[in-house]
Design an enzyme around this catalytic site. Structure first.
Site, PDB file in Angstrom:
ATOM      1  N   SER A  60       0.812  -1.225   0.000  1.00  0.00           N
ATOM      2  CA  SER A  60       0.000   0.000   0.000  1.00  0.00           C
ATOM      3  C   SER A  60       0.838   1.264   0.000  1.00  0.00           C
ATOM      4  O   SER A  60       0.298   2.363   0.045  1.00  0.00           O
ATOM      5  CB  SER A  60      -0.889   0.058   1.244  1.00  0.00           C
ATOM      6  OG  SER A  60      -1.603  -1.110   1.391  1.00  0.00           O
ATOM      7  N   THR A 106      -1.131   1.680   4.642  1.00  0.00           N
ATOM      8  CA  THR A 106      -0.758   3.088   4.446  1.00  0.00           C
ATOM      9  C   THR A 106      -0.185   3.647   5.732  1.00  0.00           C
ATOM     10  O   THR A 106      -0.770   3.495   6.796  1.00  0.00           O
ATOM     11  CB  THR A 106      -1.994   3.918   4.051  1.00  0.00           C
ATOM     12  OG1 THR A 106      -2.349   3.575   2.727  1.00  0.00           O
ATOM     13  CG2 THR A 106      -1.735   5.406   4.137  1.00  0.00           C
ATOM     14  N   THR A 155       1.429   6.791   0.778  1.00  0.00           N
ATOM     15  CA  THR A 155       0.568   5.695   0.305  1.00  0.00           C
ATOM     16  C   THR A 155       0.652   5.543  -1.209  1.00  0.00           C
ATOM     17  O   THR A 155       1.007   6.491  -1.920  1.00  0.00           O
ATOM     18  CB  THR A 155      -0.907   5.976   0.692  1.00  0.00           C
ATOM     19  OG1 THR A 155      -1.688   4.832   0.418  1.00  0.00           O
ATOM     20  CG2 THR A 155      -1.476   7.150  -0.065  1.00  0.00           C
ATOM     21  N   ARG A 176      -6.694   9.359  -9.826  1.00  0.00           N
ATOM     22  CA  ARG A 176      -7.297   9.533  -8.482  1.00  0.00           C
ATOM     23  C   ARG A 176      -6.214   9.864  -7.448  1.00  0.00           C
ATOM     24  O   ARG A 176      -5.168   9.245  -7.386  1.00  0.00           O
ATOM     25  CB  ARG A 176      -8.023   8.250  -8.089  1.00  0.00           C
ATOM     26  CG  ARG A 176      -8.744   8.318  -6.744  1.00  0.00           C
ATOM     27  CD  ARG A 176      -7.913   7.749  -5.617  1.00  0.00           C
ATOM     28  NE  ARG A 176      -8.664   7.671  -4.366  1.00  0.00           N
ATOM     29  CZ  ARG A 176      -8.104   7.392  -3.196  1.00  0.00           C
ATOM     30  NH1 ARG A 176      -6.809   7.181  -3.100  1.00  0.00           N
ATOM     31  NH2 ARG A 176      -8.829   7.337  -2.094  1.00  0.00           N
ATOM     32  N   THR A 210      -6.075   6.942   8.001  1.00  0.00           N
ATOM     33  CA  THR A 210      -5.946   5.883   7.017  1.00  0.00           C
ATOM     34  C   THR A 210      -7.347   5.407   6.665  1.00  0.00           C
ATOM     35  O   THR A 210      -8.295   5.682   7.394  1.00  0.00           O
ATOM     36  CB  THR A 210      -5.093   4.723   7.579  1.00  0.00           C
ATOM     37  OG1 THR A 210      -4.961   3.705   6.570  1.00  0.00           O
ATOM     38  CG2 THR A 210      -5.703   4.096   8.810  1.00  0.00           C
ATOM     39  N   GLY A 211      -7.459   4.737   5.555  1.00  0.00           N
ATOM     40  CA  GLY A 211      -8.769   4.241   5.151  1.00  0.00           C
ATOM     41  C   GLY A 211      -9.226   4.884   3.856  1.00  0.00           C
ATOM     42  O   GLY A 211      -8.395   5.362   3.073  1.00  0.00           O
TER      43      GLY A 211
HETATM   44  C1  SD4 Z   1      -6.201   6.698   0.255  1.00  0.00           C
HETATM   45  N1  SD4 Z   1      -6.172   6.864   2.640  1.00  0.00           N
HETATM   46  O1  SD4 Z   1      -5.531   6.859  -0.744  1.00  0.00           O
HETATM   47  C2  SD4 Z   1      -5.524   6.225   1.516  1.00  0.00           C
HETATM   48  C3  SD4 Z   1      -5.553   4.739   1.552  1.00  0.00           C
HETATM   49  C4  SD4 Z   1      -5.277   4.129   2.888  1.00  0.00           C
HETATM   50  O2  SD4 Z   1      -4.945   2.287   4.178  1.00  0.00           O
HETATM   51  O3  SD4 Z   1      -5.122   4.751   3.877  1.00  0.00           O
HETATM   52  N2  SD4 Z   1      -5.190   2.860   2.973  1.00  0.00           N
HETATM   53  O4  SD4 Z   1      -7.417   6.857   0.269  1.00  0.00           O
END
Ligand code: SD4
Length: 330
Positions: free
Chosen positions: A89, A191, A209, A219, A242-243
């Site tokens: 990631s 991430t 990330t 994106r 994160t997320g």
């Molecule tokens: C994103 N927040 O590009 C990041 C992805 C992420 O654990 O945190 N993944 O949306």
């Protein structure tokens, strides 16, 4: 023991309310389980999203052994994550977009409130270092795409292929179905959002990330957006996320957490309130978001929408992986 099985074992200990602790030098042993709750960290310290004991240790040692600043610690710790081909990631070995390109996002903030960021960066292994150059050597905060790449090359960064054979294989398999659904946690995200405080009580933070796997070409997520993926206010504290970045961007999540701390909430409660803001406003079905935060006094906390978000806290006495409390239960 694989990372996954170690994670499961540690999560189990955390669920039991037993803080997993180990020494900095021996971070993979499961002895020395601390029974008392961990409530604050002593500077110098490091905390990060997900499973980053080794990377936190590198960051901490940068401050302890080399007497460097929290900003240097952030770069050292995150760089180690970016260099790891097994971390799918972040950086080298990150999962590509649906066109097969690995595109990287990162940002950094120092204790003075300066910020630097890169987004949609291709073929450069260490976006966190490039973000630092943007912060320190340009009048801007953010460089993107081709411009960020050219800037990195001018600064001496090597052009490399970031797609590793295993990420390529996974992507080729995905292309056959081309079903896109952001499912954080389930696809084992790592991430890295990292916060560090040094001996002078100065806080810095960084975030890096490769973004959502198989995203649309172009994106960009929350991670390079100051205030979304990361925010540092040296008087108050710092937060990182994160997320699913779209949810974090729409609420400027990390800034929100820091502002909630400014209003007097402790880091744990500030993370919880930011998650509630997201959950109450958006449809979060299957979409994970997790925040970690620390205050100027070394208090720390974390909270996520769904169970399964883990984070790592490291100071001179502990290197612990904890599971965040969450809005929904198991
Ligand atoms: C994103 N927040 O590009 C990041 C992805 C992420 O654990 O945190 N993944 O949306």
């Amino acid at each position: 023991m694989s990372r996954k099985s170690l994670f499961k074992r540690r999560s189990f200990l955390q669920i039991l309310g037993l803080g997993y602790a180990s020494t900095i030098l021996n971070s993979c042993k499961t002895e020395n389980i601390k029974k008392e709750p961990l409530t604050s960290l002593k500077a110098p310290f490091v905390l990060s999203t997900w499973y980053h004991e080794v990377d936190n240790t590198i960051a901490l040692n940068t401050m302890v052994d080399q007497s460097k600043t929290s900003l240097d610690a952030i770069v050292a710790g995150i760089k180690n994550v970016e260099n790891n081909p097994d971390d799918a990631s972040v950086g080298y070995g990150g999962r590509p977009d649906r066109a097969g390109n690995v595109t990287l996002d990162a940002c950094i903030m120092n204790a003075e409130g300066d910020a630097g960021s890169v987004s949609f960066l291709k073929n450069i292994k260490n976006p966190i270092e490039v973000a630092r150059h943007v912060m320190e050597e340009t009048p801007h905060v953010m460089l993107s795409g081709e411009g960020a790449y050219k800037f990195a090359r001018e600064k001496g960064f090597e052009h490399i292929d970031l797609l590793t054979p295993s990420s390529k294989k996974e992507w080729e398999k995905w292309v056959k179905s081309s079903q896109y659904q952001p499912e954080i946690n389930i696809e084992n995200h790592d991430t890295v959002g990292m916060i560090a405080m040094d001996d002078n009580n100065n806080i810095s933070g960084g975030c890096s990330t490769s973004g959502m796997a198989y995203k649309l070409e172009g994106r960009v997520g929350d991670s390079p957006i100051i205030g979304a993926g990361l925010y540092v206010d040296n008087e108050i504290g710092a937060a990182t996320a994160t997320g699913v970045g779209e949810l974090v961007m729409k609420t400027l999540g990390s800034f929100l957490v820091v502002e909630l701390m400014r209003q007097g909430h402790n880091p744990q409660e500030a993370c919880r309130l930011a998650v509630i803001r997201i959950v109450e406003r958006y449809d979060t079905k299957d979409m994970q978001v997790g925040f970690i935060a620390c205050s100027k006094s070394g208090k720390f906390g974390a909270y996520s929408i769904f169970p399964g978000f883990i984070y790592t806290i490291t100071d001179s006495t502990q290197n612990s992986v904890l599971e965040a409390l969450s809005y929904y239960s198991k």
